[in-house]
Enzyme design. Structure first.
Site, mmCIF file in Angstrom:
data_model
loop_
_atom_site.group_PDB
_atom_site.id
_atom_site.type_symbol
_atom_site.label_atom_id
_atom_site.label_comp_id
_atom_site.label_asym_id
_atom_site.label_seq_id
_atom_site.Cartn_x
_atom_site.Cartn_y
_atom_site.Cartn_z
ATOM 1 N N ASP A 67 0.882 -1.124 0.000
ATOM 2 C CA ASP A 67 -0.138 -0.095 0.146
ATOM 3 C C ASP A 67 0.817 1.428 -0.044
ATOM 4 O OD1 ASP A 67 0.915 -0.376 2.522
ATOM 5 O OD2 ASP A 67 -1.144 -0.679 3.506
ATOM 6 N N ASN A 136 -8.020 -1.735 14.240
ATOM 7 C CA ASN A 136 -9.056 -1.931 13.589
ATOM 8 C C ASN A 136 -9.255 -3.222 12.912
ATOM 9 O OD1 ASN A 136 -7.983 -1.163 11.407
ATOM 10 N ND2 ASN A 136 -9.349 0.447 11.026
ATOM 11 N N HIS A 138 -7.639 -3.937 10.245
ATOM 12 C CA HIS A 138 -7.145 -3.695 8.792
ATOM 13 C C HIS A 138 -6.012 -4.585 8.338
ATOM 14 C CE1 HIS A 138 -4.844 0.410 9.047
ATOM 15 N NE2 HIS A 138 -4.044 -0.541 9.074
ATOM 16 N N GLU A 143 -9.859 -1.457 4.918
ATOM 17 C CA GLU A 143 -10.552 -0.898 6.337
ATOM 18 C C GLU A 143 -11.651 -1.810 6.486
ATOM 19 O OE1 GLU A 143 -8.845 0.664 8.003
ATOM 20 O OE2 GLU A 143 -8.076 2.738 7.199
HETATM 21 C C1 GLP Z 1 -0.457 0.521 8.485
HETATM 22 C C2 GLP Z 1 -0.305 -0.089 7.238
HETATM 23 C C3 GLP Z 1 -0.447 -1.596 7.359
HETATM 24 C C4 GLP Z 1 0.354 -2.002 8.577
HETATM 25 C C5 GLP Z 1 -0.274 -1.475 9.873
HETATM 26 C C6 GLP Z 1 0.067 -1.682 11.074
HETATM 27 O O1 GLP Z 1 -1.742 1.510 8.578
HETATM 28 N N1 GLP Z 1 -1.311 0.306 6.175
HETATM 29 O O2 GLP Z 1 0.026 -2.206 6.160
HETATM 30 O O3 GLP Z 1 0.282 -3.243 8.439
HETATM 31 O O4 GLP Z 1 -0.903 -0.278 9.525
HETATM 32 O O5 GLP Z 1 1.410 -0.818 11.313
HETATM 33 P P1 GLP Z 1 2.098 -1.019 12.506
HETATM 34 O O6 GLP Z 1 3.393 -2.171 12.270
HETATM 35 O O7 GLP Z 1 3.085 0.377 12.466
HETATM 36 O O8 GLP Z 1 1.722 -1.270 13.594
#
Ligand code: GLP
Length: 235
Positions: A67, A136, A138, A143
């Site tokens: 992403d 949440n 995702h 989402e």
């Molecule tokens: C982000 C990304 C995800 C990622 C998630 C967790 O919003 N879009 O791909 O896996 O949040 O991030 P973190 O590892 O910083 O908690």
């Protein structure tokens, strides 16, 4: 879906590193799906160390990142492209032409997204997809409410995601409200998936485990995948 509980972040990262390095050693032209976010940072560091110390070879590996924020340039300090360069790409011998990324500045996002799907197909599909998880539930930027049939597309970010991720942006910066993400169907078509969840994700992981499969908690879809492992830090 397998659940592997580990005691700390180092163990989580070492286990992920061993799996990824093992798959690359078995198949040099592995197609690797990558995730940004704080959770895989140590995994990327350890993989880079493997490259430097044992010669783990990425020269034939192809990568597709999950992403990107819509509206951020690849050189913006909060873009996922910048993050991956900093933590991983600049430290290993991946070839530039084998790195695939959604372009946050693209004028025609739906065309860009279709192109990305085609590129994944052309590469033979993702062999191993690394995922994180949002509070949440995702995955990528899919989402709650995202269709399980979704493909790569532009999405509006959830309020909670914007709040959580705003910690990384400077106060005066405009936080993107939209993102480009590969879809749930795209994620599910990977041959193998590993989801990494640090101790700050214990709550959402137990919710995923207890819940039925529902688009309200996107990560529950992974229960349908034939080869998915969740590595979760539980201490
Ligand atoms: C982000 C990304 C995800 C990622 C998630 C967790 O919003 N879009 O791909 O896996 O949040 O991030 P973190 O590892 O910083 O908690």
């Amino acid at each position: 879906m397998r659940i592997v509980k580990v005691k700390n972040y180092e163990q989580l990262s070492q286990m992920a590193t061993d799996i990824i390095a093992g798959r690359i050693r078995q198949k040099q032209d592995l197609v690797l799906g990558l995730s940004a976010g704080s959770t895989p940072i140590l995994t990327y560091q350890l993989l880079a160390q493997e490259h430097q110390q044992t010669g783990l070879d990425f020269s034939k590996t192809k990568t597709f990142n999950l992403d990107e924020y819509y509206g951020l340039s690849p050189t913006h300090s909060q873009s996922y492209r910048y993050f991956m360069e900093k933590h991983f790409f600049s430290k290993i011998n991946l070839k530039k032409e084998n790195i695939h990324f959604l372009n946050g500045l693209i004028k025609n996002p739906s065309k860009e997204c279709q192109k990305y799907e085609q590129e994944i197909k052309k590469a033979g599909g993702v062999d191993l997809q690394i995922l994180g998880i949002g509070h949440n539930g995702h995955i990528g930027f899919n989402e709650p409410g995202s269709s399980f049939n979704s493909k790569t597309r532009v999405v509006k970010l959830d309020r909670q995601t914007i709040i959580t991720n705003s910690r990384n942006f400077k106060a005066a910066e405009r936080i993107p409200q939209k993102a480009l993400t590969i879809g749930i169907q795209t994620i599910m078509s990977a041959k193998e998936i590993i989801l990494l969840a640090g101790k700050n994700k214990k709550r959402i992981i137990s919710k995923v485990l207890k819940s039925e499969i529902t688009s309200d908690i996107p990560a529950t879809v992974l229960k349908k995948h034939p080869n998915c492992t969740i590595i979760v830090e539980m201490n």
